[in-house]
Write a protein that holds these residues in place. Structure first.
Motif, PDB file in Angstrom:
ATOM      1  N   ILE A  43      57.881 138.612  93.222  1.00 48.99           N
ATOM      2  CA  ILE A  43      56.598 137.958  93.269  1.00 48.99           C
ATOM      3  C   ILE A  43      57.054 136.554  94.260  1.00 48.99           C
ATOM      4  O   ILE A  43      58.016 136.154  94.528  1.00 48.99           O
ATOM      5  N   ILE A  44      55.855 136.237  94.758  1.00 49.71           N
ATOM      6  CA  ILE A  44      55.654 135.049  95.686  1.00 49.71           C
ATOM      7  C   ILE A  44      55.010 133.619  94.998  1.00 49.71           C
ATOM      8  O   ILE A  44      53.662 134.063  94.613  1.00 49.71           O
ATOM      9  N   VAL A  45      55.492 132.739  94.495  1.00 54.80           N
ATOM     10  CA  VAL A  45      54.746 131.673  93.783  1.00 54.80           C
ATOM     11  C   VAL A  45      54.515 130.560  94.889  1.00 54.80           C
ATOM     12  O   VAL A  45      55.222 129.956  95.477  1.00 54.80           O
ATOM     13  N   SER A  46      53.297 130.262  94.947  1.00 51.51           N
ATOM     14  CA  SER A  46      52.835 129.216  95.853  1.00 51.51           C
ATOM     15  C   SER A  46      52.030 128.103  95.127  1.00 51.51           C
ATOM     16  O   SER A  46      51.246 128.633  94.290  1.00 51.51           O
ATOM     17  N   SER A  47      52.295 126.870  95.511  1.00 50.49           N
ATOM     18  CA  SER A  47      51.760 125.752  94.657  1.00 50.49           C
ATOM     19  C   SER A  47      51.151 124.768  95.745  1.00 50.49           C
ATOM     20  O   SER A  47      52.155 124.215  96.540  1.00 50.49           O
ATOM     21  N   PHE A  48      50.138 124.080  95.890  1.00 51.20           N
ATOM     22  CA  PHE A  48      49.637 123.341  96.628  1.00 51.20           C
ATOM     23  C   PHE A  48      49.091 122.125  96.009  1.00 51.20           C
ATOM     24  O   PHE A  48      48.544 122.045  94.850  1.00 51.20           O
ATOM     25  N   THR A  49      49.543 120.907  96.369  1.00 53.17           N
ATOM     26  CA  THR A  49      49.193 119.733  95.752  1.00 53.17           C
ATOM     27  C   THR A  49      48.684 118.564  97.120  1.00 53.17           C
ATOM     28  O   THR A  49      49.355 118.699  98.129  1.00 53.17           O
ATOM     29  N   CYS A  50      47.664 117.824  96.751  1.00 57.19           N
ATOM     30  CA  CYS A  50      47.197 117.039  97.711  1.00 57.19           C
ATOM     31  C   CYS A  50      47.390 115.550  97.124  1.00 57.19           C
ATOM     32  O   CYS A  50      46.428 115.169  96.209  1.00 57.19           O
ATOM     33  N   ASP A  51      47.968 114.769  97.673  1.00 57.40           N
ATOM     34  CA  ASP A  51      48.014 113.334  97.400  1.00 57.40           C
ATOM     35  C   ASP A  51      46.921 112.490  97.366  1.00 57.40           C
ATOM     36  O   ASP A  51      46.729 111.277  96.821  1.00 57.40           O
ATOM     37  N   SER A  52      46.046 112.824  98.513  1.00 62.85           N
ATOM     38  CA  SER A  52      44.969 112.052  98.930  1.00 62.85           C
ATOM     39  C   SER A  52      43.755 112.065  97.971  1.00 62.85           C
ATOM     40  O   SER A  52      43.306 111.318  97.304  1.00 62.85           O
ATOM     41  N   CYS A  53      43.395 113.314  97.416  1.00 60.24           N
ATOM     42  CA  CYS A  53      42.408 113.516  96.425  1.00 60.24           C
ATOM     43  C   CYS A  53      42.842 113.997  95.192  1.00 60.24           C
ATOM     44  O   CYS A  53      42.178 114.319  94.052  1.00 60.24           O
ATOM     45  N   GLY A  54      44.187 114.478  95.015  1.00 61.89           N
ATOM     46  CA  GLY A  54      44.696 114.929  93.629  1.00 61.89           C
ATOM     47  C   GLY A  54      44.516 116.411  93.156  1.00 61.89           C
ATOM     48  O   GLY A  54      44.746 116.875  92.356  1.00 61.89           O
ATOM     49  N   TRP A  55      43.877 117.143  94.308  1.00 59.12           N
ATOM     50  CA  TRP A  55      43.362 118.575  94.121  1.00 59.12           C
ATOM     51  C   TRP A  55      44.977 119.298  94.065  1.00 59.12           C
ATOM     52  O   TRP A  55      45.738 119.251  95.091  1.00 59.12           O
ATOM     53  N   CYS A  56      44.881 120.378  93.371  1.00 60.08           N
ATOM     54  CA  CYS A  56      46.199 121.229  93.197  1.00 60.08           C
ATOM     55  C   CYS A  56      45.607 122.549  93.022  1.00 60.08           C
ATOM     56  O   CYS A  56      44.527 122.939  92.313  1.00 60.08           O
ATOM     57  N   ASN A  57      46.462 123.715  93.375  1.00 60.73           N
ATOM     58  CA  ASN A  57      46.264 124.790  93.319  1.00 60.73           C
ATOM     59  C   ASN A  57      47.575 125.876  93.285  1.00 60.73           C
ATOM     60  O   ASN A  57      48.252 125.472  94.051  1.00 60.73           O
ATOM     61  N   THR A  58      47.400 126.614  92.169  1.00 63.10           N
ATOM     62  CA  THR A  58      48.663 127.453  92.144  1.00 63.10           C
ATOM     63  C   THR A  58      48.398 128.831  92.207  1.00 63.10           C
ATOM     64  O   THR A  58      47.172 129.417  91.594  1.00 63.10           O
ATOM     65  N   GLU A  59      49.297 129.681  92.794  1.00 60.27           N
ATOM     66  CA  GLU A  59      48.880 131.021  92.952  1.00 60.27           C
ATOM     67  C   GLU A  59      50.156 131.853  92.981  1.00 60.27           C
ATOM     68  O   GLU A  59      51.319 131.611  93.391  1.00 60.27           O
ATOM     69  N   ILE A  60      49.910 133.055  92.487  1.00 55.06           N
ATOM     70  CA  ILE A  60      51.043 134.013  92.387  1.00 55.06           C
ATOM     71  C   ILE A  60      50.845 135.522  93.080  1.00 55.06           C
ATOM     72  O   ILE A  60      49.653 135.969  92.658  1.00 55.06           O
TER      73      ILE A  60
END
Length: 450
Positions: free
Chosen positions: A56-73
Motif C-alpha cells: 500500500i501507499i500511505v499519503s498524508s497531507f498537512t497545512c500549517d497555514s489553515c490546519g487542513w489535513c488529509n490522509t489517503e491509502i
C-alpha cells in the motif's frame, strides 16, 4: 508517481512491512499546494506492506497555514487475473465479527434489504462485517437532523433502515453479505480454515469490459499493435524460451518472465512461465494449458499408499480444486494458481498457504484456538509427506486441463481413478461458457439485415 528502485546497500524490497522497530522506515516528504487555502503544505508518502495482505501507499497531507489535513491509502498490489465474489450467510454475532479485506473496487451488497455500497465510493480497509455496517450507520445518521427538518417522512424511513442495520450488526437478524471485487484482491475470513465453510461461497469469474474499464486496464486488453508481428510457428516456440519484462509480484521491482511451451507425455501441451526477481530474490512459476477447455470435466482421485507416490508429476490448472477427504480439506479453484510440480511439492504449497501465509494467523487477527487448529493441520500434512498416514487426493477440474502422472502408463493405474463428467450450469458460468455463442451467426446476421 515514478517507480523507486533499490540501489546498492538499499533494502531488498521497496515495500517494507509495517514495524514499530524499523527505524529506517521513514516517509518521504514533499512540499505541495494546499487545496483549501492555496498555501504550501507538506505531503508525506510511505511505501509499506500490510503483513499477509498487499503493498500500500500511505499519503498524508498537512497545512500549517489553515490546519487542513488529509490522509489517503492506495493499493500498490497487482490486479488479479480474475475477479472474486464472496457470499456469506450471516447467522449470528460470530459471523458479524468475521474479518474482511475490502479494496477500493469492491462492491458490498445485502440483498435482503436491497442495500449496496458501490465500488470506488469508500477507501480500501481491513475491517469486519460489523465495522462496515457501523460505518454505514454513522454515515446515515450524520444527515438525519437536516432530513427531519426538510422531509420528516424520508427521515422516518431512514430511521427504520438504520434500525434494520443495527439489528444485523448485533447478530439478531440473519442476512446475506456479498462482497464482489473485480480486482480479485478482497477477502472474507473463513474461521473454520483449513476446512470448508458451508456458509461461505467463493466464486472467481472473468471480468466484463465495464469492470476492466473501472480498473483502468481496458486499453491494455483492447490495444492493437500497429506494427506487423511476425508469425511464430508452434515448432519454433517448443525450442525457444520467450522472455518479456514484468514487475515482481512481491516487491514490484522490474523483473523478467520466461515462458516455454512444453509437451507433457500422455496429456497435452502446456505453457510454463517463471519469474525471477534479482532485487528481492522472489521466485514464482505458473502453468497454463496450451489447449482449449475440454468438452467434459475431469476428476482424478489418487490413493497415496507409498512414499514413491509423492514423486508423481502433477499439473494443476487455475480452474482445478483440490480435496483431501481424510483431512476434511477442500481448496477452491484459483487459490494456488496453475502449477506444474510433484505431488510432494503440491502438498508443501498447501501447507504453506494454509499455515504460514494465512492472513489471519498473526498479529491482532490471530487467536490461540485458530493458530493451533492450523498448526495441527500442518502436522497432518507432514505425516502424509513422511508416509505415516495414507490418504486420498482429489483433483476436480471442470475445464479438464489438469493431469496426474500415471506411473503404469499406458496401463491402468490401480491406485488412481479418472472420471469424466458433464459440467453443471454453475461450473460453465465460472468458466464463462454460458455466454459463448459459436453457432447461428449467419442466420442472425440475415435477420438483422447485416
Amino acid at each position: 508517481m515514478s517507480v523507486i528502485h533499490a540501489g546498492a546497500g538499499a533494502p531488498a524490497s521497496v515495500f517494507r512491512e509495517i514495524s514499530a522497530d524499523d527505524e529506517e522506515q521513514q516517509p518521504a516528504e514533499i512540499e505541495s499546494l494546499c487545496m483549501n487555502c492555496y498555501q504550501n503544505g507538506m505531503t508525506r508518502i510511505l511505501l509499506t506492506k500490510v503483513p499477509f495482505f498487499k503493498e500500500i501507499i500511505v499519503s498524508s497531507f498537512t497545512c500549517d497555514s489553515c490546519g487542513w489535513c488529509n490522509t489517503e491509502i492506495q493499493s500498490a498490489g497487482r490486479i488479479m487475473e480474475q475477479g472474486v465474489r464472496y457470499s456469506l450467510s450471516v447467522r449470528n454475532k460470530r459471523d458479524v465479527n468475521r474479518e474482511v479485506v475490502k479494496t477500493d473496487y469492491a462492491t458490498t451488497h445485502i440483498p435482503e434489504i436491497d442495500f449496496e455500497i458501490p465500488a470506488c465510493t469508500q477507501k480500501g480497509a481491513h475491517t469486519t462485517i460489523e465495522g462496515i455496517l457501523e460505518r454505514t450507520v454513522v454515515g446515515l445518521q450524520q444527515e438525519q437532523p437536516l432530513r427531519r427538518a426538510e422531509d420528516a417522512q424520508l427521515a422516518e424511513k431512514i430511521d427504520d433502515f438504520i434500525a434494520k442495520l443495527q439489528r444485523m450488526k448485533a447478530g439478531e437478524t440473519p442476512f446475506t453479505f456479498v462482497l464482489d471485487d473485480p480486482s480479485g484482491n478482497s477477502f472474507v475470513e473463513n474461521p473454520f480454515a483449513p476446512q470448508k465453510d458451508e456458509a461461505l461461497t467463493v466464486a472467481h469469474y472473468r471480468r466484463s469490459k465495464e469492470q476492466d474499464s473501472l480498473l483502468g486496464i481496458e486499453s491494455l486488453n483492447g490495444q492493437q499493435n500497429s506494427e506487423e508481428t511476425p508469425e511464430v510457428s508452434t515448432e519454433d516456440m517448443r525450442d525457444e524460451v520467450l522472455q518479456f519484462p514484468t514487475n515482481c509480484p512481491e516487491c514490484n521491482a522490474p523483473a523478467a518472465t520466461n515462458m516455454k511451451l512444453v509437451q507433457i507425455p500422455h496429456f497435452k501441451e502446456v505453457v510454463i512461465m517463471a519469474t525471477n526477481c534479482d532485487v528481492c530474490n522472489h521466485r514464482t512459476n505458473e502453468v497454463k494449458s496450451g489447449g482449449a477447455i475440454e468438452p467434459l470435466g475431469t476428476k482424478i482421485t489418487l490413493h497415496i499408499t507409498d512414499p514413491s507416490d509423492l514423486t508423481r508429476d502433477i499439473l494443476k490448472s487455475e480452474t482445478c480444486s483440490i480435496g483431501i477427504p481424510e483431512l476434511e480439506f477442500e481448496l477452491g479453484m484459483g487459490a494456488l494458481g496453475g502449477k506444474f510440480t510433484t505431488l510432494e511439492g503440491l502438498l508443501n504449497d498447501i501447507r504453506d498457504l494454509v499455515v504460514q501465509k494465512n492472513p489471519f494467523t498473526i498479529g491482532d487477527s490471530s487467536t490461540s484456538d485458530r493458530t493451533e487448529k492450523l498448526q495441527e493441520f500442518g502436522r497432518k500434512i507432514d505425516r502424509i509427506l513422511e508416509g505415516q498416514v495414507k490418504a486420498h487426493i482429489v483433483l476436480d477440474d471442470p475445464a479438464g486441463n489438469s493431469f496426474l502422472q500415471n506411473v503404469y502408463a499406458p496401463e491402468q493405474d490401480p491406485e488412481m481413478t479418472v472420471e469424466k463428467y458433464e459440467r453443471s450450469y454453475e461450473q460453465n458460468e465460472d468458466l464463462g461458457l454460458n455466454d459463448m455463442k459459436t453457432e447461428g451467426y449467419e442466420e442472425e446476421a440475415t435477420k438483422c439485415g447485416c
